[in-house]
Each structure stands twice: as structure tokens, then as C-alpha cells.
Design a protein around this motif. Sequence first.
Motif, PDB file in Angstrom:
ATOM      1  N   ALA A  96      62.586 139.188   2.075  1.00 46.56           N
ATOM      2  CA  ALA A  96      63.808 139.013   2.870  1.00 46.56           C
ATOM      3  C   ALA A  96      63.585 139.454   4.312  1.00 46.56           C
ATOM      4  O   ALA A  96      64.060 138.791   5.245  1.00 46.56           O
ATOM      5  N   GLU A  97      62.845 140.540   4.499  1.00 45.41           N
ATOM      6  CA  GLU A  97      62.571 141.005   5.855  1.00 45.41           C
ATOM      7  C   GLU A  97      61.750 139.989   6.630  1.00 45.41           C
ATOM      8  O   GLU A  97      61.976 139.776   7.820  1.00 45.41           O
ATOM      9  N   CYS A  98      60.816 139.347   5.972  1.00 45.62           N
ATOM     10  CA  CYS A  98      60.012 138.301   6.615  1.00 45.62           C
ATOM     11  C   CYS A  98      60.891 137.141   7.048  1.00 45.62           C
ATOM     12  O   CYS A  98      60.764 136.632   8.166  1.00 45.62           O
ATOM     13  N   GLU A  99      61.787 136.722   6.175  1.00 44.88           N
ATOM     14  CA  GLU A  99      62.663 135.596   6.496  1.00 44.88           C
ATOM     15  C   GLU A  99      63.618 135.927   7.645  1.00 44.88           C
ATOM     16  O   GLU A  99      63.864 135.096   8.513  1.00 44.88           O
ATOM     17  N   LEU A 100      64.143 137.149   7.651  1.00 42.30           N
ATOM     18  CA  LEU A 100      65.031 137.540   8.749  1.00 42.30           C
ATOM     19  C   LEU A 100      64.280 137.600  10.072  1.00 42.30           C
ATOM     20  O   LEU A 100      64.806 137.222  11.117  1.00 42.30           O
ATOM     21  N   GLY A 101      63.036 138.055  10.026  1.00 41.22           N
ATOM     22  CA  GLY A 101      62.214 138.068  11.229  1.00 41.22           C
ATOM     23  C   GLY A 101      61.957 136.666  11.745  1.00 41.22           C
ATOM     24  O   GLY A 101      62.037 136.403  12.947  1.00 41.22           O
ATOM     25  N   CYS A 102      61.660 135.746  10.835  1.00 44.65           N
ATOM     26  CA  CYS A 102      61.441 134.345  11.220  1.00 44.65           C
ATOM     27  C   CYS A 102      62.718 133.734  11.785  1.00 44.65           C
ATOM     28  O   CYS A 102      62.677 133.020  12.780  1.00 44.65           O
ATOM     29  N   LEU A 103      63.833 134.017  11.156  1.00 42.75           N
ATOM     30  CA  LEU A 103      65.118 133.503  11.646  1.00 42.75           C
ATOM     31  C   LEU A 103      65.359 133.977  13.072  1.00 42.75           C
ATOM     32  O   LEU A 103      65.725 133.194  13.947  1.00 42.75           O
ATOM     33  N   THR A 104      65.126 135.237  13.317  1.00 44.61           N
ATOM     34  CA  THR A 104      65.350 135.802  14.652  1.00 44.61           C
ATOM     35  C   THR A 104      64.445 135.143  15.680  1.00 44.61           C
ATOM     36  O   THR A 104      64.899 134.751  16.755  1.00 44.61           O
ATOM     37  N   ARG A 105      63.157 135.001  15.354  1.00 47.18           N
ATOM     38  CA  ARG A 105      62.211 134.427  16.314  1.00 47.18           C
ATOM     39  C   ARG A 105      62.387 132.928  16.500  1.00 47.18           C
ATOM     40  O   ARG A 105      62.327 132.422  17.618  1.00 47.18           O
ATOM     41  N   GLN A 106      62.582 132.192  15.425  1.00 49.36           N
ATOM     42  CA  GLN A 106      62.591 130.739  15.502  1.00 49.36           C
ATOM     43  C   GLN A 106      63.945 130.143  15.852  1.00 49.36           C
ATOM     44  O   GLN A 106      64.016 129.087  16.472  1.00 49.36           O
ATOM     45  N   CYS A 107      65.004 130.798  15.466  1.00 47.99           N
ATOM     46  CA  CYS A 107      66.324 130.187  15.615  1.00 47.99           C
ATOM     47  C   CYS A 107      67.175 130.878  16.685  1.00 47.99           C
ATOM     48  O   CYS A 107      67.912 130.225  17.391  1.00 47.99           O
ATOM     49  N   LEU A 108      67.056 132.174  16.787  1.00 49.35           N
ATOM     50  CA  LEU A 108      68.001 132.910  17.623  1.00 49.35           C
ATOM     51  C   LEU A 108      67.396 133.560  18.859  1.00 49.35           C
ATOM     52  O   LEU A 108      68.123 134.041  19.711  1.00 49.35           O
ATOM     53  N   ALA A 109      66.088 133.587  18.979  1.00 49.43           N
ATOM     54  CA  ALA A 109      65.420 134.319  20.063  1.00 49.43           C
ATOM     55  C   ALA A 109      65.866 133.837  21.437  1.00 49.43           C
ATOM     56  O   ALA A 109      65.833 132.651  21.742  1.00 49.43           O
TER      57      ALA A 109
END
Length: 65
Positions: free
Chosen positions: A2-15
Motif C-alpha cells: 500500500a505504501e508503494c502504491e501511495l508513493g506512485c500515486l503521489t509522484r505520477q498523478c498528484l506531484a
Amino acid sequence: MAECELGCLTRQCLAGRRLEELRLLQEQIAAWSADLNARQRGVDRQMTAEDVRRKLKSVYSKIIL
């Protein structure tokens, strides 16, 4: 995982973006999530459960693994 997915979400979608409305944020996350789920990525686990139990035994000696 889950932490990996949240990190990806932050970088790829919301950064670097500021989303003014909750609805827009929900739409962006839904689109990102649908794309991610369509690709069906998995997690490549490097250690077995037994390896983890052995390695963490001294760290978490009071927790039954």
C-alpha cells in the motif's frame, strides 16, 4: 504494498499539482487507479515468510511471528 502504491500515486498523478475541488481530485485518482488496475502489476517479493521470521526474530522477539 500500500505504501508503494501511495508513493506512485503521489509522484505520477498528484506531484506538483494543486487540485481546487474534491471532485476533480477523485476523478484524477479514479482514472489513475483504473489504468493501474488494468495493467495488473504484482509485487516481486524477495524474501519468503520464513526468511522474514528468522531475520526479524531478534527485533520483534515479543511478537509471535
